[in-house]
Design a protein around this motif. Structure first.
Motif, PDB file in Angstrom:
ATOM      1  N   ILE A 116       0.835  -1.206   0.000  1.00 56.15           N
ATOM      2  CA  ILE A 116       0.000   0.000   0.000  1.00 56.15           C
ATOM      3  C   ILE A 116       0.868   1.254   0.000  1.00 56.15           C
ATOM      4  N   ARG A 117       1.826   1.298   0.914  1.00 53.22           N
ATOM      5  CA  ARG A 117       2.671   2.507   1.041  1.00 53.22           C
ATOM      6  C   ARG A 117       3.423   2.803  -0.253  1.00 53.22           C
ATOM      7  N   VAL A 155       1.067   3.890  -3.162  1.00 49.71           N
ATOM      8  CA  VAL A 155       0.554   5.241  -2.961  1.00 49.71           C
ATOM      9  C   VAL A 155       1.645   6.275  -3.221  1.00 49.71           C
ATOM     10  N   ALA A 190      -3.586   5.438   5.728  1.00 48.61           N
ATOM     11  CA  ALA A 190      -4.056   4.984   4.416  1.00 48.61           C
ATOM     12  C   ALA A 190      -5.545   5.204   4.233  1.00 48.61           C
ATOM     13  N   GLY A 191      -5.983   6.423   4.480  1.00 49.47           N
ATOM     14  CA  GLY A 191      -7.405   6.714   4.377  1.00 49.47           C
ATOM     15  C   GLY A 191      -8.085   6.700   5.716  1.00 49.47           C
ATOM     16  N   TRP A 203      -0.777  12.076   0.101  1.00 49.01           N
ATOM     17  CA  TRP A 203      -1.125  10.691   0.446  1.00 49.01           C
ATOM     18  C   TRP A 203      -2.551  10.368  -0.001  1.00 49.01           C
ATOM     19  N   ARG A 204      -3.451  11.269   0.269  1.00 54.08           N
ATOM     20  CA  ARG A 204      -4.850  11.032  -0.123  1.00 54.08           C
ATOM     21  C   ARG A 204      -4.984  10.917  -1.642  1.00 54.08           C
ATOM     22  N   LEU A 222      -3.579   7.622  -2.717  1.00 51.08           N
ATOM     23  CA  LEU A 222      -4.464   6.527  -2.330  1.00 51.08           C
ATOM     24  C   LEU A 222      -5.648   6.423  -3.282  1.00 51.08           C
TER      25      LEU A 222
END
Length: 218
Positions: free
Chosen positions: A33-34, A37, A117-118, A127-128, A131
């Motif tokens: 995920i990281r 993103v 993560a949200g 980040w948003r 994502l």
């Protein structure tokens, strides 16, 4: 209430080996995920994810078929944990109170990369944006759908046990599980799109209070 010890889906206590496996799986999913993103979907390889999680590519393949499955695993694992949290709540507690507490507990943990993560405050615009781009990736959609189906099945089982419904395939537990998934998704989407950012847990609380009240017209 929970006793602080990790348990398997179904409520059995985890052994050391199983805990290590879960930790590795979670580390790989969070790394996927990281990186996706931060760098963009196309600029992340399985090798990158394995390196970030300090494991070999072979170990990665022992857990996941690819990065899409690794990313979607975070959602599935959270929902399995919510099902176990629900099983651990006091039997006399109203069902929707127990569900709201279980959902908030798992999201409030804030254990996703990059501050949530949200989840959490979702304070970083980059980040948003990253994502949102990751979640829009077509390659991820099939794995997310599979994770959603497995998550709903697991939560329906917990609801069936809690309510004494004969099976998890009965209408009521399946409906409750679907509503929990939809409510959680609405809360996360609300936080991801909010400007200025808003914390997730209060939104989750509002969502489940409205559901518990029968969704009266505002």
């Amino acid at each position: 209430m929970t006793d602080g010890g990790e348990r398997t889906h179904g409520g059995e206590r985890l052994g050391l080996r199983e805990r290590k496996k879960r930790e590795t799986r979670a580390a790989l999913s969070l790394a996927a995920i990281r990186l996706c993103v931060e760098r963009g979907w196309g600029d992340v390889t399985i090798e990158d994810i394995a390196e970030a999680a300090n494991v070999s590519v072979r170990t990665f393949r022992n857990y996941f078929s690819g990065k899409a499955e690794a990313v979607a695993a975070r959602h599935l694992d959270r929902m399995l944990a919510i099902a176990d949290e629900l099983r651990a709540r006091p039997a006399a507690e109203p069902l929707w109170d127990s569900i709201a507490i279980a959902v908030q507990a798992r999201f409030e943990a804030g254990d996703d990369a990059g501050g949530g993560a949200g989840e959490g405050a979702v304070a970083d615009d980059r980040w948003r944006d990253g994502l949102r781009l990751m979640l829009a990736e077509p390659a991820l959609h099939g794995e997310v759908a599979k994770a959603n189906a497995a998550a709903e099945d697991a939560l329906a089982e917990a609801v069936a046990e809690r309510t004494g419904t004969s099976t998890a395939d009965d209408v009521y537990p399946k409906l409750v599980a679907a509503v929990v998934g939809a409510g959680s998704a609405v809360a996360v989407t609300r936080c991801m799109r909010a400007d200025p950012p808003v914390p997730l847990v209060p939104v989750l609380r509002e969502v489940f209070e409205r559901i518990a009240a029968g969704l009266p017209v505002p």
